[in-house]
Scaffold this motif. Structure first.
Motif, PDB file in Angstrom:
ATOM      1  N   GLN A   1      -5.166  -0.875  -8.050  1.00 58.36           N
ATOM      2  CA  GLN A   1      -6.473  -1.023  -7.411  1.00 58.36           C
ATOM      3  C   GLN A   1      -6.974   0.312  -6.874  1.00 58.36           C
ATOM      4  OE1 GLN A   1      -6.528  -3.895  -4.176  1.00 58.36           O
ATOM      5  NE2 GLN A   1      -8.138  -2.757  -3.106  1.00 58.36           N
ATOM      6  N   LEU A   2      -6.066   1.127  -6.341  1.00 57.85           N
ATOM      7  CA  LEU A   2      -6.449   2.403  -5.751  1.00 57.85           C
ATOM      8  C   LEU A   2      -6.662   3.485  -6.802  1.00 57.85           C
ATOM      9  CD1 LEU A   2      -4.127   2.432  -2.617  1.00 57.85           C
ATOM     10  CD2 LEU A   2      -6.534   1.809  -2.751  1.00 57.85           C
ATOM     11  N   GLY A   3      -6.055   3.334  -7.972  1.00 57.06           N
ATOM     12  CA  GLY A   3      -6.364   4.218  -9.082  1.00 57.06           C
ATOM     13  C   GLY A   3      -5.572   5.505  -9.136  1.00 57.06           C
ATOM     14  N   ALA A   4      -6.222   6.558  -9.631  1.00 57.17           N
ATOM     15  CA  ALA A   4      -5.576   7.834  -9.918  1.00 57.17           C
ATOM     16  C   ALA A   4      -4.901   8.428  -8.684  1.00 57.17           C
ATOM     17  CB  ALA A   4      -6.603   8.820 -10.473  1.00 57.17           C
ATOM     18  N   ASP A   5      -3.834   9.141  -8.932  1.00 53.07           N
ATOM     19  CA  ASP A   5      -3.053   9.827  -7.888  1.00 53.07           C
ATOM     20  C   ASP A   5      -2.374   8.863  -6.914  1.00 53.07           C
ATOM     21  OD1 ASP A   5      -3.522  12.392  -8.835  1.00 53.07           O
ATOM     22  OD2 ASP A   5      -5.409  12.569  -7.726  1.00 53.07           O
ATOM     23  N   VAL A   6      -2.300   7.588  -7.283  1.00 51.82           N
ATOM     24  CA  VAL A   6      -1.595   6.603  -6.458  1.00 51.82           C
ATOM     25  C   VAL A   6      -0.515   5.956  -7.311  1.00 51.82           C
ATOM     26  CG1 VAL A   6      -1.770   4.498  -5.096  1.00 51.82           C
ATOM     27  CG2 VAL A   6      -3.634   6.165  -5.048  1.00 51.82           C
ATOM     28  N   GLN A   7       0.725   6.015  -6.840  1.00 51.18           N
ATOM     29  CA  GLN A   7       1.850   5.461  -7.568  1.00 51.18           C
ATOM     30  C   GLN A   7       2.577   4.433  -6.710  1.00 51.18           C
ATOM     31  OE1 GLN A   7       4.112   8.649  -9.850  1.00 51.18           O
ATOM     32  NE2 GLN A   7       3.009   9.930  -8.394  1.00 51.18           N
ATOM     33  N   PHE A   8       3.265   3.527  -7.399  1.00 47.60           N
ATOM     34  CA  PHE A   8       4.024   2.496  -6.694  1.00 47.60           C
ATOM     35  C   PHE A   8       5.507   2.824  -6.716  1.00 47.60           C
ATOM     36  CE2 PHE A   8       6.730  -1.306  -7.319  1.00 47.60           C
ATOM     37  CZ  PHE A   8       6.644  -1.814  -6.022  1.00 47.60           C
ATOM     38  N   VAL A   9       6.153   2.556  -5.582  1.00 48.99           N
ATOM     39  CA  VAL A   9       7.607   2.631  -5.517  1.00 48.99           C
ATOM     40  C   VAL A   9       8.097   1.433  -4.705  1.00 48.99           C
ATOM     41  CG1 VAL A   9       7.575   4.123  -3.456  1.00 48.99           C
ATOM     42  CG2 VAL A   9       9.615   4.042  -4.911  1.00 48.99           C
ATOM     43  N   ARG A  10       9.098   0.759  -5.215  1.00 43.51           N
ATOM     44  CA  ARG A  10       9.603  -0.415  -4.498  1.00 43.51           C
ATOM     45  C   ARG A  10      10.474   0.011  -3.327  1.00 43.51           C
ATOM     46  NH1 ARG A  10      14.091  -3.594  -3.978  1.00 43.51           N
ATOM     47  NH2 ARG A  10      13.645  -5.735  -3.333  1.00 43.51           N
ATOM     48  N   ILE A  11      10.131  -0.471  -2.139  1.00 38.25           N
ATOM     49  CA  ILE A  11      10.968  -0.287  -0.956  1.00 38.25           C
ATOM     50  C   ILE A  11      10.990  -1.596  -0.168  1.00 38.25           C
ATOM     51  CG2 ILE A  11      11.240   0.838   1.286  1.00 38.25           C
ATOM     52  CD1 ILE A  11      10.146   3.359   0.187  1.00 38.25           C
ATOM     53  N   ASP A  12      12.171  -2.158  -0.070  1.00 38.80           N
ATOM     54  CA  ASP A  12      12.431  -3.236   0.873  1.00 38.80           C
ATOM     55  C   ASP A  12      13.190  -2.575   2.011  1.00 38.80           C
ATOM     56  OD1 ASP A  12      13.392  -5.323   2.402  1.00 38.80           O
ATOM     57  OD2 ASP A  12      14.086  -6.520   0.707  1.00 38.80           O
ATOM     58  N   VAL A  13      12.548  -2.366   3.145  1.00 37.54           N
ATOM     59  CA  VAL A  13      13.155  -1.568   4.209  1.00 37.54           C
ATOM     60  C   VAL A  13      14.446  -2.183   4.738  1.00 37.54           C
ATOM     61  CG1 VAL A  13      10.917  -0.614   4.874  1.00 37.54           C
ATOM     62  CG2 VAL A  13      11.797  -2.627   6.080  1.00 37.54           C
ATOM     63  N   SER A  14      14.652  -3.475   4.478  1.00 36.80           N
ATOM     64  CA  SER A  14      15.893  -4.125   4.910  1.00 36.80           C
ATOM     65  C   SER A  14      17.005  -4.018   3.873  1.00 36.80           C
ATOM     66  CB  SER A  14      15.627  -5.604   5.238  1.00 36.80           C
ATOM     67  OG  SER A  14      15.226  -6.312   4.076  1.00 36.80           O
ATOM     68  N   ASP A  15      16.721  -3.348   2.749  1.00 39.73           N
ATOM     69  CA  ASP A  15      17.687  -3.170   1.658  1.00 39.73           C
ATOM     70  C   ASP A  15      17.960  -1.679   1.484  1.00 39.73           C
ATOM     71  OD1 ASP A  15      19.173  -3.054  -0.644  1.00 39.73           O
ATOM     72  OD2 ASP A  15      17.589  -3.811  -1.960  1.00 39.73           O
ATOM     73  N   PRO A  16      19.046  -1.155   2.047  1.00 38.22           N
ATOM     74  CA  PRO A  16      19.334   0.283   1.983  1.00 38.22           C
ATOM     75  C   PRO A  16      19.355   0.845   0.565  1.00 38.22           C
ATOM     76  CG  PRO A  16      20.787  -0.783   3.564  1.00 38.22           C
ATOM     77  CD  PRO A  16      20.070  -1.880   2.851  1.00 38.22           C
ATOM     78  N   MET A  17      19.825   0.066  -0.398  1.00 37.21           N
ATOM     79  CA  MET A  17      19.885   0.556  -1.770  1.00 37.21           C
ATOM     80  C   MET A  17      18.491   0.853  -2.306  1.00 37.21           C
ATOM     81  SD  MET A  17      21.717   1.540  -4.258  1.00 37.21           S
ATOM     82  CE  MET A  17      23.348   0.901  -3.843  1.00 37.21           C
TER      83      MET A  17
END
Length: 252
Positions: A60-76
């Motif tokens: 939705q935000l478009g260019a120069d925006v990337q996704f990374v998965r972070i579950d802050v309760s999952d250290p891995m």
């Protein structure tokens, strides 16, 4: 030295190529913060635990925006994200939960553990994981999204900000976890003095998913702008304090 009680209204333009990461950025204040960072020309990482929603937000935000998965309760997942992101200049710890419960008589230990696992331990874990990258930045900034309801001063005396609030002693899990966030912010700022600016943001009551069905509260846009004030602080700016979304300093 005169104590700074109010931040400048105008945002300092970031340097070209500045990289920012926002946790809990698939909706609400986090998504709006990512949007505003993008609008200021930053490279932005949208972090969220739900892959589908996080990717949709980044798209939705478009260019120069990337996704990374972070579950802050999952250290891995946090460790893997730090490896994937690499370079970083601005970390905005926005992910948080409100597990419910009321005062000491109506809050379970499970609700307390849930609040602290995400709001406190998760925030600390993300910060620790990204510290190596932030240390390589010329202007490292950390913004911890907290709450005015975590201010012991505001909670212990008459305050017009809480006219809408539940009875005294309510919200034990959420409020006390945000008090802990404030303490972590102060102590982190004291430990990281080499160019770091570490501050907490009190975003005000906002219409977000944090309290389902909430019909009151302001636009998340204002809160996000408050976060950018702290993310774009100059090198002589304040560190180790709690700030309201409007730029005024909030007492501990």
């Amino acid at each position: 030295m005169t104590e700074i009680t109010h931040l400048p209204a105008e945002l300092r333009p970031p340097e070209p190529g500045t990289i920012a990461l926002v946790t809990g950025a698939s909706s609400g204040i986090g998504l709006e913060t990512a949007r505003q960072l993008r609008d200021h020309g930053l490279v932005v990482w949208v972090a969220a635990r739900d892959v589908e929603r996080g990717r949709a937000a980044a798209a939705q935000l478009g260019a120069d925006v990337q996704f990374v998965r972070i579950d802050v309760s999952d250290p891995m997942s946090v460790t893997e994200a730090a490896e994937q992101v690499g370079a970083l200049d601005i970390l905005i710890n926005n992910a948080g939960v409100n597990p419910g419960g009321e005062d000491i008589t109506g809050t379970s230990l499970e609700q307390l553990r849930n609040a602290y696992e995400t709001n406190v331990f998760g925030l600390i874990g993300v910060t620790q994981a990204f510290l190596p990258a932030l240390r390589r930045s010329a202007h490292p900034r950390i913004v911890n999204v907290s709450s005015g309801t975590g201010s012991l001063t505001w909670n212990s005396g008459p305050n017009p900000q809480f006219d809408w609030e539940r009875p005294k002693g309510g919200g034990l899990a959420y409020r006390s976890s945000k008090t802990a966030v404030n303490a972590v912010t102060m102590l982190t700022a004291q430990a990281l003095e080499d160019g770091f600016k570490v501050n907490a943001l009190a975003p005000g009551l906002r219409r977000t998913n944090l309290v389902p069905g909430m019909s009151v509260g302001g636009d998340p846009t204002e809160a996000a702008t408050g976060g950018l004030r702290l993310a774009f602080l100059p090198d002589d700016g304040p560190t180790g304090a709690l700030w309201s979304w409007d730029g005024t300093r909030v007492p501990w």
